[in-house]
Design a protein around this motif. Structure first.
Motif, mmCIF file in Angstrom:
data_model
loop_
_atom_site.group_PDB
_atom_site.id
_atom_site.type_symbol
_atom_site.label_atom_id
_atom_site.label_comp_id
_atom_site.label_asym_id
_atom_site.label_seq_id
_atom_site.Cartn_x
_atom_site.Cartn_y
_atom_site.Cartn_z
ATOM 1 N N GLN A 116 0.660 -1.252 -0.021
ATOM 2 C CA GLN A 116 0.100 0.209 -0.045
ATOM 3 C C GLN A 116 1.136 1.440 0.102
ATOM 4 O OE1 GLN A 116 -2.774 -0.117 3.657
ATOM 5 N NE2 GLN A 116 -4.191 -1.160 2.195
ATOM 6 N N ILE A 117 1.602 0.892 0.879
ATOM 7 C CA ILE A 117 2.905 2.124 0.598
ATOM 8 C C ILE A 117 3.247 2.498 -0.875
ATOM 9 C CG2 ILE A 117 5.206 3.267 2.110
ATOM 10 C CD1 ILE A 117 4.403 1.789 4.695
ATOM 11 N N ARG A 118 3.933 1.378 -1.426
ATOM 12 C CA ARG A 118 4.226 1.568 -2.172
ATOM 13 C C ARG A 118 3.402 2.269 -3.365
ATOM 14 N NH1 ARG A 118 6.430 -4.064 -1.401
ATOM 15 N NH2 ARG A 118 8.708 -3.486 -0.672
ATOM 16 N N LYS A 119 2.131 1.483 -3.657
ATOM 17 C CA LYS A 119 1.284 2.173 -4.446
ATOM 18 C C LYS A 119 0.841 3.768 -4.477
ATOM 19 C CE LYS A 119 -1.397 -2.232 -5.631
ATOM 20 N NZ LYS A 119 -1.883 -2.629 -4.791
ATOM 21 N N ALA A 120 0.975 3.814 -3.097
ATOM 22 C CA ALA A 120 0.840 5.821 -2.695
ATOM 23 C C ALA A 120 1.616 6.519 -3.420
ATOM 24 C CB ALA A 120 0.495 5.418 -1.244
ATOM 25 N N LEU B 169 1.587 8.048 6.642
ATOM 26 C CA LEU B 169 2.109 8.191 7.558
ATOM 27 C C LEU B 169 0.929 7.041 8.737
ATOM 28 C CD1 LEU B 169 2.375 12.135 7.869
ATOM 29 C CD2 LEU B 169 4.007 10.106 8.290
ATOM 30 N N ASN B 170 -0.832 7.078 8.238
ATOM 31 C CA ASN B 170 -1.600 6.648 8.647
ATOM 32 C C ASN B 170 -1.485 5.262 9.188
ATOM 33 O OD1 ASN B 170 -3.512 8.319 9.912
ATOM 34 N ND2 ASN B 170 -3.928 8.574 7.668
ATOM 35 N N GLN B 171 -0.388 4.409 7.909
ATOM 36 C CA GLN B 171 0.102 2.595 8.491
ATOM 37 C C GLN B 171 0.908 2.683 8.671
ATOM 38 O OE1 GLN B 171 0.652 1.956 3.644
ATOM 39 N NE2 GLN B 171 -1.174 2.362 3.372
ATOM 40 N N ILE B 172 2.022 3.314 8.872
ATOM 41 C CA ILE B 172 3.452 3.152 9.693
ATOM 42 C C ILE B 172 3.388 3.865 11.280
ATOM 43 C CG2 ILE B 172 4.705 3.656 7.549
ATOM 44 C CD1 ILE B 172 5.780 6.307 8.149
ATOM 45 N N LEU B 173 2.612 4.942 11.522
ATOM 46 C CA LEU B 173 2.755 5.375 13.040
ATOM 47 C C LEU B 173 1.134 5.085 13.858
ATOM 48 C CD1 LEU B 173 3.178 9.176 12.385
ATOM 49 C CD2 LEU B 173 4.640 7.167 13.226
ATOM 50 N N GLU B 174 1.419 4.613 15.174
ATOM 51 C CA GLU B 174 0.009 3.825 15.663
ATOM 52 C C GLU B 174 -0.213 5.455 16.932
ATOM 53 O OE1 GLU B 174 2.257 1.561 19.148
ATOM 54 O OE2 GLU B 174 1.604 0.139 18.555
ATOM 55 N N PRO B 175 -2.105 5.097 16.690
ATOM 56 C CA PRO B 175 -2.954 6.617 16.944
ATOM 57 C C PRO B 175 -1.871 7.692 17.803
ATOM 58 C CG PRO B 175 -3.841 4.322 16.540
ATOM 59 C CD PRO B 175 -2.498 3.957 16.635
ATOM 60 N N GLU B 176 -1.283 6.671 19.521
ATOM 61 C CA GLU B 176 -0.493 8.064 20.238
ATOM 62 C C GLU B 176 0.553 8.579 19.273
ATOM 63 O OE1 GLU B 176 -0.866 4.210 20.693
ATOM 64 O OE2 GLU B 176 -2.584 5.184 21.972
ATOM 65 N N ASP C 148 -1.077 11.465 16.807
ATOM 66 C CA ASP C 148 -1.442 12.482 18.142
ATOM 67 C C ASP C 148 -0.190 13.494 18.494
ATOM 68 O OD1 ASP C 148 -3.648 13.413 18.918
ATOM 69 O OD2 ASP C 148 -3.411 12.089 21.238
ATOM 70 N N ARG C 149 0.793 12.730 18.842
ATOM 71 C CA ARG C 149 2.149 13.183 18.899
ATOM 72 C C ARG C 149 2.849 14.799 18.648
ATOM 73 N NH1 ARG C 149 5.588 13.764 23.241
ATOM 74 N NH2 ARG C 149 4.906 12.440 24.413
ATOM 75 N N LEU C 150 2.745 13.493 17.081
ATOM 76 C CA LEU C 150 3.150 14.018 15.464
ATOM 77 C C LEU C 150 2.448 15.448 15.190
ATOM 78 C CD1 LEU C 150 5.428 14.359 13.850
ATOM 79 C CD2 LEU C 150 4.214 13.204 12.563
ATOM 80 N N GLY C 151 0.881 15.427 15.443
ATOM 81 C CA GLY C 151 0.453 16.729 15.124
ATOM 82 C C GLY C 151 0.720 17.944 16.187
ATOM 83 N N GLU D 49 8.235 13.510 9.641
ATOM 84 C CA GLU D 49 7.374 12.397 8.691
ATOM 85 C C GLU D 49 8.533 12.274 7.200
ATOM 86 O OE1 GLU D 49 4.095 15.784 7.789
ATOM 87 O OE2 GLU D 49 3.098 15.100 9.453
ATOM 88 N N ASN D 50 8.955 13.310 7.280
ATOM 89 C CA ASN D 50 9.429 12.606 5.725
ATOM 90 C C ASN D 50 11.027 11.964 6.021
ATOM 91 O OD1 ASN D 50 8.662 14.566 4.540
ATOM 92 N ND2 ASN D 50 10.021 15.977 3.997
ATOM 93 N N ARG D 51 11.583 11.895 7.746
ATOM 94 C CA ARG D 51 12.434 10.927 7.694
ATOM 95 C C ARG D 51 11.078 9.911 8.036
ATOM 96 N NH1 ARG D 51 16.823 8.416 7.274
ATOM 97 N NH2 ARG D 51 17.622 7.518 9.828
ATOM 98 N N LEU D 52 10.049 9.177 8.622
ATOM 99 C CA LEU D 52 9.372 8.230 9.389
ATOM 100 C C LEU D 52 9.697 7.380 6.824
ATOM 101 C CD1 LEU D 52 7.233 9.475 12.272
ATOM 102 C CD2 LEU D 52 8.997 7.591 11.821
ATOM 103 N N ILE D 53 8.833 7.968 6.294
ATOM 104 C CA ILE D 53 8.059 8.018 4.981
ATOM 105 C C ILE D 53 9.548 7.076 4.609
ATOM 106 C CG2 ILE D 53 7.434 9.241 2.781
ATOM 107 C CD1 ILE D 53 5.334 10.643 4.048
ATOM 108 N N THR D 54 10.576 7.685 4.229
ATOM 109 C CA THR D 54 11.869 7.146 3.774
ATOM 110 C C THR D 54 12.295 5.648 4.306
ATOM 111 O OG1 THR D 54 13.403 9.492 3.646
ATOM 112 C CG2 THR D 54 14.068 7.943 3.022
ATOM 113 N N LEU D 55 12.063 5.675 5.736
ATOM 114 C CA LEU D 55 12.244 5.080 6.687
ATOM 115 C C LEU D 55 11.090 2.959 6.148
ATOM 116 C CD1 LEU D 55 12.848 5.799 9.826
ATOM 117 C CD2 LEU D 55 14.797 5.062 8.383
ATOM 118 N N ALA D 56 10.059 3.791 5.596
ATOM 119 C CA ALA D 56 8.541 2.556 5.275
ATOM 120 C C ALA D 56 9.574 2.673 4.075
ATOM 121 C CB ALA D 56 7.758 3.415 6.197
ATOM 122 N N GLN D 57 9.452 3.374 3.094
ATOM 123 C CA GLN D 57 10.376 2.992 1.462
ATOM 124 C C GLN D 57 11.475 2.672 1.719
ATOM 125 O OE1 GLN D 57 10.316 7.206 -0.514
ATOM 126 N NE2 GLN D 57 7.945 7.081 -0.263
#
Length: 135
Positions: free
Chosen positions: A8-12, A53-60, A63-66, A80-88
């Motif tokens: 799903q991340i790759r498709k997005a 981000l919804n796929q790679i982050l737990e709700p808490e 919330d903190r990132l928000g 967010e950019n760092r997290l997305i890079t780590l996920a990819q």
């Protein structure tokens, strides 16, 4: 992280890249709608980021990132950019918890130099020799 989540991340990300490339080609072809297309492309990119981000982050953690975003927009975007890079790159094996997010925040804060303002003042000495020149 499950294979389905990674897919799903790759498709997005693929949709995001296609949208940015398609938006660039069509905006050069028609100049009248370029602002609308740019805005639409930005909205699509934001939606794709939110989805990832919804796929790679737990709700808490989300919330903190928000809350961080409310205070420091640029820092939240950097995280967010760092997290997305780590996920990819496949470096995330599971959803990021709030404690892991805190650790990432601390690590990025340590790497980033704080902007410092250095004030150097000239030393002004009273010089009696100047008085002698007026004679």
């Amino acid at each position: 992280m499950a294979d389905a989540d990674l897919e799903q991340i790759r498709k997005a990300r693929l949709e995001q890249l296609k949208a940015s490339q398609g938006g660039a080609k069509s905006s050069s072809a028609s100049g009248g709608n370029s602002q609308e297309q740019a805005q639409q492309r930005q909205e699509q990119e934001a939606e794709a980021r939110k989805s990832v981000l919804n796929q790679i982050l737990e709700p808490e953690a989300a919330d903190r990132l928000g809350r961080i975003r409310l205070v420091k927009e640029q820092r939240a975007t950097d995280i967010e950019n760092r997290l997305i890079t780590l996920a990819q790159t496949g470096q995330l094996r599971q959803k990021v918890t709030e404690t892991q997010l805190k650790e990432l925040l601390n690590a990025m804060a340590d790497n980033k130099e704080e902007e410092k303002i250095v004030v150097t003042r000239r030393k002004v000495w009273e010089d009696d020799d100047d008085d002698l020149l007026d004679l």
